[in-house]
Design a protein around this motif. Structure first.
Motif, PDB file in Angstrom:
ATOM      1  N   PHE A 192      37.085  41.069  28.807  1.00 34.64           N
ATOM      2  CA  PHE A 192      36.515  40.129  29.079  1.00 34.64           C
ATOM      3  C   PHE A 192      35.825  41.452  30.351  1.00 34.64           C
ATOM      4  O   PHE A 192      35.596  41.227  31.539  1.00 34.64           O
ATOM      5  CB  PHE A 192      37.846  39.685  29.971  1.00 34.64           C
ATOM      6  CG  PHE A 192      37.884  38.193  30.006  1.00 34.64           C
ATOM      7  CD1 PHE A 192      37.864  36.983  31.166  1.00 34.64           C
ATOM      8  CD2 PHE A 192      37.883  37.948  28.611  1.00 34.64           C
ATOM      9  CE1 PHE A 192      37.799  36.267  31.621  1.00 34.64           C
ATOM     10  CE2 PHE A 192      38.237  36.564  28.881  1.00 34.64           C
ATOM     11  CZ  PHE A 192      37.929  35.926  30.083  1.00 34.64           C
ATOM     12  N   VAL A 193      36.086  42.446  30.029  1.00 35.72           N
ATOM     13  CA  VAL A 193      35.481  43.784  30.509  1.00 35.72           C
ATOM     14  C   VAL A 193      33.820  43.176  30.577  1.00 35.72           C
ATOM     15  O   VAL A 193      33.072  43.397  29.262  1.00 35.72           O
ATOM     16  CB  VAL A 193      35.711  45.323  30.009  1.00 35.72           C
ATOM     17  CG1 VAL A 193      34.889  46.318  31.239  1.00 35.72           C
ATOM     18  CG2 VAL A 193      36.999  45.292  30.304  1.00 35.72           C
ATOM     19  N   GLY A 194      33.248  43.402  31.438  1.00 35.56           N
ATOM     20  CA  GLY A 194      31.043  43.157  31.307  1.00 35.56           C
ATOM     21  C   GLY A 194      30.857  44.021  32.246  1.00 35.56           C
ATOM     22  O   GLY A 194      30.452  45.359  31.581  1.00 35.56           O
ATOM     23  N   ALA A 195      29.899  43.450  33.285  1.00 35.46           N
ATOM     24  CA  ALA A 195      28.799  44.413  34.026  1.00 35.46           C
ATOM     25  C   ALA A 195      29.051  45.495  34.191  1.00 35.46           C
ATOM     26  O   ALA A 195      30.641  46.375  34.784  1.00 35.46           O
ATOM     27  CB  ALA A 195      27.952  43.797  35.052  1.00 35.46           C
ATOM     28  N   GLY A 196      28.623  46.826  33.961  1.00 36.83           N
ATOM     29  CA  GLY A 196      29.341  48.449  34.532  1.00 36.83           C
ATOM     30  C   GLY A 196      29.824  48.549  33.696  1.00 36.83           C
ATOM     31  O   GLY A 196      29.886  50.160  33.300  1.00 36.83           O
ATOM     32  N   ALA A 197      29.779  48.362  32.414  1.00 38.09           N
ATOM     33  CA  ALA A 197      30.940  49.345  30.591  1.00 38.09           C
ATOM     34  C   ALA A 197      29.438  50.214  30.395  1.00 38.09           C
ATOM     35  O   ALA A 197      28.177  49.574  30.288  1.00 38.09           O
ATOM     36  CB  ALA A 197      30.979  48.640  30.165  1.00 38.09           C
ATOM     37  N   GLY A 198      29.473  51.296  30.185  1.00 40.57           N
ATOM     38  CA  GLY A 198      28.993  52.150  30.344  1.00 40.57           C
ATOM     39  C   GLY A 198      28.139  53.262  31.091  1.00 40.57           C
ATOM     40  O   GLY A 198      27.769  53.837  30.428  1.00 40.57           O
ATOM     41  N   LEU A 199      28.178  52.899  31.759  1.00 42.34           N
ATOM     42  CA  LEU A 199      28.158  52.923  33.615  1.00 42.34           C
ATOM     43  C   LEU A 199      28.829  53.981  33.889  1.00 42.34           C
ATOM     44  O   LEU A 199      30.016  54.430  33.725  1.00 42.34           O
ATOM     45  CB  LEU A 199      27.640  52.680  34.464  1.00 42.34           C
ATOM     46  CG  LEU A 199      26.456  51.025  34.103  1.00 42.34           C
ATOM     47  CD1 LEU A 199      26.224  50.659  35.073  1.00 42.34           C
ATOM     48  CD2 LEU A 199      25.014  52.323  33.629  1.00 42.34           C
ATOM     49  N   THR A 200      28.625  55.343  35.172  1.00 39.40           N
ATOM     50  CA  THR A 200      29.306  56.347  35.587  1.00 39.40           C
ATOM     51  C   THR A 200      30.801  55.267  36.188  1.00 39.40           C
ATOM     52  O   THR A 200      30.374  54.796  36.717  1.00 39.40           O
ATOM     53  CB  THR A 200      29.049  56.441  36.637  1.00 39.40           C
ATOM     54  OG1 THR A 200      29.285  57.770  37.026  1.00 39.40           O
ATOM     55  CG2 THR A 200      28.371  55.697  37.487  1.00 39.40           C
ATOM     56  N   SER A 201      31.721  56.057  35.851  1.00 41.93           N
ATOM     57  CA  SER A 201      33.140  55.986  36.717  1.00 41.93           C
ATOM     58  C   SER A 201      33.406  56.675  37.943  1.00 41.93           C
ATOM     59  O   SER A 201      34.134  56.156  38.523  1.00 41.93           O
ATOM     60  CB  SER A 201      33.929  56.113  35.667  1.00 41.93           C
ATOM     61  OG  SER A 201      34.154  57.098  35.244  1.00 41.93           O
ATOM     62  N   GLU A 202      32.207  56.937  38.355  1.00 41.93           N
ATOM     63  CA  GLU A 202      32.240  57.924  39.763  1.00 41.93           C
ATOM     64  C   GLU A 202      32.129  56.876  41.390  1.00 41.93           C
ATOM     65  O   GLU A 202      32.122  57.913  41.850  1.00 41.93           O
ATOM     66  CB  GLU A 202      31.594  59.336  40.535  1.00 41.93           C
ATOM     67  CG  GLU A 202      31.721  59.688  38.623  1.00 41.93           C
ATOM     68  CD  GLU A 202      33.524  60.207  39.025  1.00 41.93           C
ATOM     69  OE1 GLU A 202      34.031  60.339  39.941  1.00 41.93           O
ATOM     70  OE2 GLU A 202      34.321  60.717  37.881  1.00 41.93           O
ATOM     71  N   GLY A 203      31.529  55.206  40.445  1.00 38.66           N
ATOM     72  CA  GLY A 203      30.302  54.866  42.419  1.00 38.66           C
ATOM     73  C   GLY A 203      30.404  53.134  41.277  1.00 38.66           C
ATOM     74  O   GLY A 203      31.046  53.181  39.422  1.00 38.66           O
ATOM     75  N   GLY A 204      29.813  52.742  42.062  1.00 33.52           N
ATOM     76  CA  GLY A 204      29.424  51.082  41.384  1.00 33.52           C
ATOM     77  C   GLY A 204      30.546  50.118  41.334  1.00 33.52           C
ATOM     78  O   GLY A 204      32.006  50.650  41.405  1.00 33.52           O
ATOM     79  N   SER A 205      31.098  49.302  40.017  1.00 30.23           N
ATOM     80  CA  SER A 205      31.862  48.992  40.142  1.00 30.23           C
ATOM     81  C   SER A 205      31.751  48.040  38.674  1.00 30.23           C
ATOM     82  O   SER A 205      30.564  48.432  38.097  1.00 30.23           O
ATOM     83  CB  SER A 205      31.659  47.323  40.846  1.00 30.23           C
ATOM     84  OG  SER A 205      30.472  46.989  40.402  1.00 30.23           O
ATOM     85  N   LEU A 206      33.374  47.355  38.103  1.00 30.97           N
ATOM     86  CA  LEU A 206      33.390  47.061  36.806  1.00 30.97           C
ATOM     87  C   LEU A 206      32.956  45.757  36.646  1.00 30.97           C
ATOM     88  O   LEU A 206      34.161  45.556  37.134  1.00 30.97           O
ATOM     89  CB  LEU A 206      34.259  48.206  35.442  1.00 30.97           C
ATOM     90  CG  LEU A 206      34.173  47.952  34.483  1.00 30.97           C
ATOM     91  CD1 LEU A 206      33.223  48.279  33.810  1.00 30.97           C
ATOM     92  CD2 LEU A 206      35.814  48.844  34.182  1.00 30.97           C
ATOM     93  N   HIS A 207      32.865  44.966  36.412  1.00 29.61           N
ATOM     94  CA  HIS A 207      33.313  43.504  36.566  1.00 29.61           C
ATOM     95  C   HIS A 207      34.082  42.921  35.175  1.00 29.61           C
ATOM     96  O   HIS A 207      34.049  43.345  34.335  1.00 29.61           O
ATOM     97  CB  HIS A 207      31.904  43.192  36.312  1.00 29.61           C
ATOM     98  CG  HIS A 207      31.280  42.552  37.577  1.00 29.61           C
ATOM     99  ND1 HIS A 207      30.650  42.276  38.258  1.00 29.61           N
ATOM    100  CD2 HIS A 207      29.665  44.168  38.164  1.00 29.61           C
ATOM    101  CE1 HIS A 207      29.877  42.615  39.503  1.00 29.61           C
ATOM    102  NE2 HIS A 207      29.669  44.291  39.113  1.00 29.61           N
ATOM    103  N   ILE A 208      34.652  42.056  35.905  1.00 37.12           N
ATOM    104  CA  ILE A 208      35.301  41.352  35.460  1.00 37.12           C
ATOM    105  C   ILE A 208      34.767  39.841  35.025  1.00 37.12           C
ATOM    106  O   ILE A 208      34.131  38.781  35.570  1.00 37.12           O
ATOM    107  CB  ILE A 208      36.866  40.805  35.770  1.00 37.12           C
ATOM    108  CG1 ILE A 208      37.797  41.940  36.773  1.00 37.12           C
ATOM    109  CG2 ILE A 208      37.537  39.336  35.041  1.00 37.12           C
ATOM    110  CD1 ILE A 208      38.749  41.213  38.000  1.00 37.12           C
ATOM    111  N   GLN A 209      34.606  39.684  33.695  1.00 34.29           N
ATOM    112  CA  GLN A 209      33.647  38.240  32.940  1.00 34.29           C
ATOM    113  C   GLN A 209      34.574  37.059  33.339  1.00 34.29           C
ATOM    114  O   GLN A 209      35.296  36.865  33.383  1.00 34.29           O
ATOM    115  CB  GLN A 209      32.934  38.534  31.862  1.00 34.29           C
ATOM    116  CG  GLN A 209      32.119  39.750  31.314  1.00 34.29           C
ATOM    117  CD  GLN A 209      31.929  39.250  29.991  1.00 34.29           C
ATOM    118  OE1 GLN A 209      30.959  38.576  29.758  1.00 34.29           O
ATOM    119  NE2 GLN A 209      32.253  40.412  28.983  1.00 34.29           N
TER     120      GLN A 209
END
Length: 296
Positions: A192-209
């Protein structure tokens, strides 16, 4: 009051630094020429998206049901200079105090509640309704950025991300057999991990599909609120977000659901560990709004 165990940090050594941003206007990319986006079923929609001053969505409200696409509650800020904005986005932490330094609401204080935007380009700040009515796009906001560099001497394998020491102290937690366990409202499986996967974990967001609403309900994630604390199973966010069996990340829901495939409530990751050093337990209604005494 949520029960929590005291866990030692290096808070005395953490540097508190200023980071400036200004309220940003909602925007659309110059291309394509039309402003429409596509829902997961392929139909077009045109709804408000992230950015600006949001007058009727706040931390503590439902993350679902809004006619909006990944809405940031309250206020979104950024710096016009890309390098300086990167500094703002990296150093601002959830739970930091933000002060308005220009405009009609000058002097009013708010609280950082998340990081988001398309590519880690905005910081989300909560202000009460009275303050929001006085704000204008381009008003400047100073964040007392404090939290980057935090570590846990008794749990050295747990990496801390975008979390203020003050909020960490308030989170429900306990240590069992060397494992730090955080109280959460729900657990997100890796598929269920969506948009944001593969990007930095120091900012932004990780989406729940959230396209599969039936499974979302079965997982107990359909009632999430902005500000809820959740766990991501088998998700390693030490340097960026990716699948790793046995890893766990803890996030705070910072933005609403959206109708696009791969998207859903967006979370700011605040801690992570690669192989069982971080766990979670059921703590219903764990939300940063009451923890931080956020005034609507």
């Amino acid at each position: 009051m949520t029960n929590t165990t005291n866990v030692a940090t290096n808070s005395a050594d953490i540097v508190a630094v200023s980071a400036m941003g200004a309220i940003v206007n909602p925007a659309f990319s110059a291309l394509p020429a039309e402003p429409y986006r596509l829902k997961s079923d392929g139909t077009a929609f045109l709804w408000p998206t992230f950015g600006g001053i949001v007058y009727n969505v706040s931390t503590g409200d439902s993350a679902f049901g809004w006619s909006g696409d990944c809405i940031h509650p309250s206020v979104s800020i950024a710096h016009a200079d890309a390098n300086k904005n990167r500094g703002l986005n990296v150093f601002a932490c959830v739970g930091n105090i933000a002060t308005i330094v220009s405009g009609a609401a000058k002097g009013a204080k708010g609280i950082v509640t998340g990081k988001s935007g398309r590519f880690s380009d905005q910081v989300i700040v909560h202000f009460d309704m009275e303050t929001r009515r006085k704000l204008a796009v381009d008003d400047k906001i100073m964040v007392r950025a404090e939290g980057v560099g935090m570590s846990l001497p008794e749990h050295p394998d747990v990496s801390m991300k975008s979390l203020s020491p003050a909020l960490f102290d308030l989170l429900p937690k306990k240590a069992e057999d060397g494992v730090l366990k955080i109280g959460v409202t729900g657990i997100v499986p890796p598929h269920f991990v969506g948009a944001g996967a593969g990007l930095t974990s120091e900012g932004g967001s990780l989406h729940i599909q959230s396209t599969d609403r039936a499974t979302l309900k079965d997982l107990g994630l359909d009632a999430l609120r902005l500000g809820d604390v959740v766990a991501f199973q088998d998700t390693d966010s030490r340097y960026n977000h990716g699948y790793l069996r046995g890893a766990m990340s803890i996030g705070i829901v910072g933005q609403t659901d959206g109708p696009r495939a791969g998207y859903g409530p967006g979370c700011t990751i605040v801690m992570t560990a690669p192989s069982g050093q971080l766990g979670c337990y059921d703590a219903p209604n764990t939300n940063i709004a009451p923890l931080l005494e956020i005034v609507q």
